[in-house]
Enzyme design. Sequence first.
Site, PDB file in Angstrom:
ATOM      1  N   ASP A 262       0.835  -1.201   0.000  1.00  0.00           N
ATOM      2  CA  ASP A 262       0.000   0.000   0.000  1.00  0.00           C
ATOM      3  C   ASP A 262       0.875   1.258   0.000  1.00  0.00           C
ATOM      4  O   ASP A 262       1.352   1.694   1.036  1.00  0.00           O
ATOM      5  CB  ASP A 262      -0.918  -0.023   1.239  1.00  0.00           C
ATOM      6  CG  ASP A 262      -1.891   1.162   1.262  1.00  0.00           C
ATOM      7  OD1 ASP A 262      -1.953   1.902   0.253  1.00  0.00           O
ATOM      8  OD2 ASP A 262      -2.579   1.323   2.287  1.00  0.00           O
ATOM      9  N   LYS A 269       1.545   7.936   0.475  1.00  0.00           N
ATOM     10  CA  LYS A 269       1.929   7.933   1.895  1.00  0.00           C
ATOM     11  C   LYS A 269       3.329   8.517   2.054  1.00  0.00           C
ATOM     12  O   LYS A 269       4.177   8.325   1.182  1.00  0.00           O
ATOM     13  CB  LYS A 269       1.980   6.494   2.422  1.00  0.00           C
ATOM     14  CG  LYS A 269       0.654   5.838   2.701  1.00  0.00           C
ATOM     15  CD  LYS A 269       0.877   4.432   3.247  1.00  0.00           C
ATOM     16  CE  LYS A 269      -0.423   3.673   3.416  1.00  0.00           C
ATOM     17  NZ  LYS A 269      -1.325   4.236   4.420  1.00  0.00           N
ATOM     18  N   ASP A 339      -5.787   6.453  -0.650  1.00  0.00           N
ATOM     19  CA  ASP A 339      -5.191   5.634   0.408  1.00  0.00           C
ATOM     20  C   ASP A 339      -6.254   4.890   1.228  1.00  0.00           C
ATOM     21  O   ASP A 339      -5.927   4.022   2.034  1.00  0.00           O
ATOM     22  CB  ASP A 339      -4.327   6.513   1.322  1.00  0.00           C
ATOM     23  CG  ASP A 339      -3.332   5.707   2.138  1.00  0.00           C
ATOM     24  OD1 ASP A 339      -3.179   4.503   1.859  1.00  0.00           O
ATOM     25  OD2 ASP A 339      -2.703   6.295   3.042  1.00  0.00           O
ATOM     26  N   ARG A 343     -11.121  -0.561   1.981  1.00  0.00           N
ATOM     27  CA  ARG A 343     -12.582  -0.670   2.014  1.00  0.00           C
ATOM     28  C   ARG A 343     -13.146  -0.862   0.606  1.00  0.00           C
ATOM     29  O   ARG A 343     -14.209  -1.447   0.430  1.00  0.00           O
ATOM     30  CB  ARG A 343     -13.178   0.576   2.687  1.00  0.00           C
ATOM     31  CG  ARG A 343     -12.913   1.847   1.939  1.00  0.00           C
ATOM     32  CD  ARG A 343     -13.101   3.078   2.801  1.00  0.00           C
ATOM     33  NE  ARG A 343     -12.026   3.248   3.783  1.00  0.00           N
ATOM     34  CZ  ARG A 343     -11.966   4.232   4.668  1.00  0.00           C
ATOM     35  NH1 ARG A 343     -12.923   5.136   4.708  1.00  0.00           N
ATOM     36  NH2 ARG A 343     -10.963   4.320   5.517  1.00  0.00           N
TER      37      ARG A 343
HETATM   38  N1  BES Z   1      -3.317   0.077   5.126  1.00  0.00           N
HETATM   39  C1  BES Z   1      -3.718   1.314   5.687  1.00  0.00           C
HETATM   40  C2  BES Z   1      -4.014   1.234   7.181  1.00  0.00           C
HETATM   41  C3  BES Z   1      -2.864   0.873   8.103  1.00  0.00           C
HETATM   42  C4  BES Z   1      -2.229   1.860   8.841  1.00  0.00           C
HETATM   43  C5  BES Z   1      -2.470  -0.429   8.284  1.00  0.00           C
HETATM   44  C6  BES Z   1      -1.214   1.544   9.717  1.00  0.00           C
HETATM   45  C7  BES Z   1      -1.449  -0.759   9.165  1.00  0.00           C
HETATM   46  C8  BES Z   1      -0.822   0.232   9.880  1.00  0.00           C
HETATM   47  C9  BES Z   1      -4.982   1.822   5.005  1.00  0.00           C
HETATM   48  O1  BES Z   1      -5.122   1.467   3.679  1.00  0.00           O
HETATM   49  C10 BES Z   1      -4.954   3.307   5.044  1.00  0.00           C
HETATM   50  O2  BES Z   1      -4.103   3.868   4.432  1.00  0.00           O
HETATM   51  N2  BES Z   1      -5.902   3.916   5.769  1.00  0.00           N
HETATM   52  C11 BES Z   1      -5.977   5.322   5.876  1.00  0.00           C
HETATM   53  C12 BES Z   1      -7.422   5.722   5.633  1.00  0.00           C
HETATM   54  C13 BES Z   1      -7.614   7.205   5.496  1.00  0.00           C
HETATM   55  C14 BES Z   1      -7.057   7.669   4.177  1.00  0.00           C
HETATM   56  C15 BES Z   1      -9.092   7.508   5.574  1.00  0.00           C
HETATM   57  C16 BES Z   1      -5.555   5.727   7.280  1.00  0.00           C
HETATM   58  O3  BES Z   1      -5.945   5.044   8.226  1.00  0.00           O
HETATM   59  O4  BES Z   1      -4.824   6.689   7.400  1.00  0.00           O
HETATM   60 ZN    ZN Z   2      -4.175  -0.268   3.095  1.00  0.00          ZN
HETATM   61 MN    MN Z   3      -4.191   2.810   2.338  1.00  0.00          MN
END
Ligand code: BES
Ligand code: ZN
Ligand code: MN
Length: 490
Positions: A262, A269, A339, A343
Site C-alpha cells: 500500500d 503515503k 489511500d 474498504r
Molecule cells: N493500510 C492502511 C491502514 C494501516 C495503517 C495499516 C497503519 C497498518 C498500519 C490503510 O489502507 C490506510 O491507508 N488507511 C488510511 C485511511 C484514510 C485515508 C481515511 C488511514 O488510516 O490513514
Molecule cells: Zn491499506
Molecule cells: Mn491505504
Amino acid sequence: MALQLLCRPDSNISQSELLVLPFWEGGGFAAECSRWKESFGGALASGDFKAKANETLLLYVKQGRILLLGLGKKEGVNGEALRRAYAAAVRTAQAKKVKQIHLLLPEVVLKERNTLLRAVAEGVLLTNYAFLHLRGESLKDNPVVLLEEAVFLGLDQDDETKLKKWQTIAAGVHLVRELVNGNADDVTPEKLAETAKGLEKRTRGLKATVLEKKQLEKEKMGLLLAVSRGSLKEPRLITLSYKGNPTSDDHVVLVGKGVTYDTGGLSLKPTESMLTMKCDMAGAATALATVQTAAALRLAVNVTAVAPATENAIDGESYKVGDVYRAKNGKTVEITNTDAEGRLILADALSYAVEHLKPSLLIDLASLTGAIVVALGEDLSGVFCDHDPLVKELIAASETVGEPLWRMPLVQDYKEMLKSDIADMVNSAGRTASAITAALFLQEFCGSVPWAHIDFAGSCFLTKPKHTNTTKATGFGVRLLIEFLERRRA
Ligand code: BES
Ligand code: ZN
Ligand code: MN
C-alpha cells in the site's frame, strides 16, 4: 525440520539439553521438582531469581542446563501469563541454540487442565518461529536454531493428541507470518493465488478458485479494478473453501484484505507510513490460513475465505482522487482519498460473497485504518458488529485464546460523513472517527447478512517482536477464528 512434541512421564537432566522448571513469585515450586533441588537450591537461596513473570535464570550444572522460569504470582495466573512465560523459556533456548528442551508444567491452577496445557504448548509452538528467507550472509556466522524436540514431562498419550491439534493451529499462524513478513515484491496477488492453490493440493477437502482480471471485469468489480490500475501486477480474487459439514447450509465466509503493498496511490503515503505496508495483506493471509487450518483439523463446519488481492501502487494509470467508480453491487463511489483503498476492494469482495456464496455470516479481517492503532494500540484489535450474538461469540473466542478484541461502535449517524455530492458515497470521510466510518462504508456492501469487521491494523504487524511473537508479523486472528468455528460446530 518440524518440531516434535512428546509426552514423557519423567526425565533426567542429562537427557535434556535444557530442562525448564517453573516457579511462582514469592516462593514455591510451581511443579514438583524437589528431585533437582540439589542443582538449583543455591541459586534459589541467593535471592537472585525472584520468579517474576517471564523472568529466567540459566544454570549450568554437572549434568547439563537448567532454566528456572518465573511465572509471576500464583493468584490470578491465566493462559496468557503462561504463554508469555514459556515463550521466554523458548527465547532462551533459541539464544543458546538448543534444539531440544524438557518442560515441566506448573501444577494445575487454572479451572481447566486443557487451558493450562494449551497455554504452555502455544507458548512453545508460537515462539518457535523465525523468518529466515531474507537474512542472507549473516545466517552463516549466526544461524538461527529452532527447537526440534520439546518433551512435556508428566503428560500422557492422550495429551500428545491434543498437542498435535495445537501444533496444527500454530502451523496456520506460522503460514500467516511467512506471508506477511515476506517481501511485497515476492508476495504478490499472483503469489497469494498460487499459495491458495498449493493449500488445495496439500490439504484434503479444500477447493481454491482464482478470478483473474478478465473475470473480475465480467463480475463488474469496479472498485477492486480501480485500485489495481496503478500496479504492474494484475489483481486476483481468491477463494478457498472447506465443506466440513456438507449436510448443513451453514456457511461462514471470511473476507480478508489482500493489499500486497500500500503506497497510498496518488494520495501517496510519506515514507515512514509506507515502511510497514507489506503487512497490508494480513487479512487475506489470515482468512486463507484459517480455512486451511479448519480443513487440516477436519472441523465440522463450512467455511470459505475470500481474498481480494492487489497492490495499491502509483503510476500514470492510477485511479484518481475526485473520480467516481462503480462497485460490483452498482453503488457509485467518489474517491476522496486513494489511500482508503482497503474498504474499496473489500466492498467488492463482500458483494461477491453475498451474491455467489450464500453466506450465513460474513467476517472481514483487515489492516484497515491507522485510527484503530491510535485508539487501541497493538495489543487489541477492534471489532465492529451490529449483530449482538455474533460479536459475543467472537469476543468469547478471543478471550479463550488470548487474542483480544475490543468492540467498537457502528455509529449509524456518522453515515452522513460518507455522503457525496456526485455519487452514492465517498470512500474517505477524513480523520474524524475514521475507523468507524471505514466500518460503516463496508456495512453498505453486506446486504442483510450478519457481519462483523475486525480491524487489526495494530495487531497484525508489531513495531517490534514481543511475547510469543518473534517477528513483526503475528498471525493474529487464526487462533481466534478457529476457536470461533469450533464453538459454532459444538
Ligand atoms: N493500510 C492502511 C491502514 C494501516 C495503517 C495499516 C497503519 C497498518 C498500519 C490503510 O489502507 C490506510 O491507508 N488507511 C488510511 C485511511 C484514510 C485515508 C481515511 C488511514 O488510516 O490513514
Ligand atoms: Zn491499506
Ligand atoms: Mn491505504
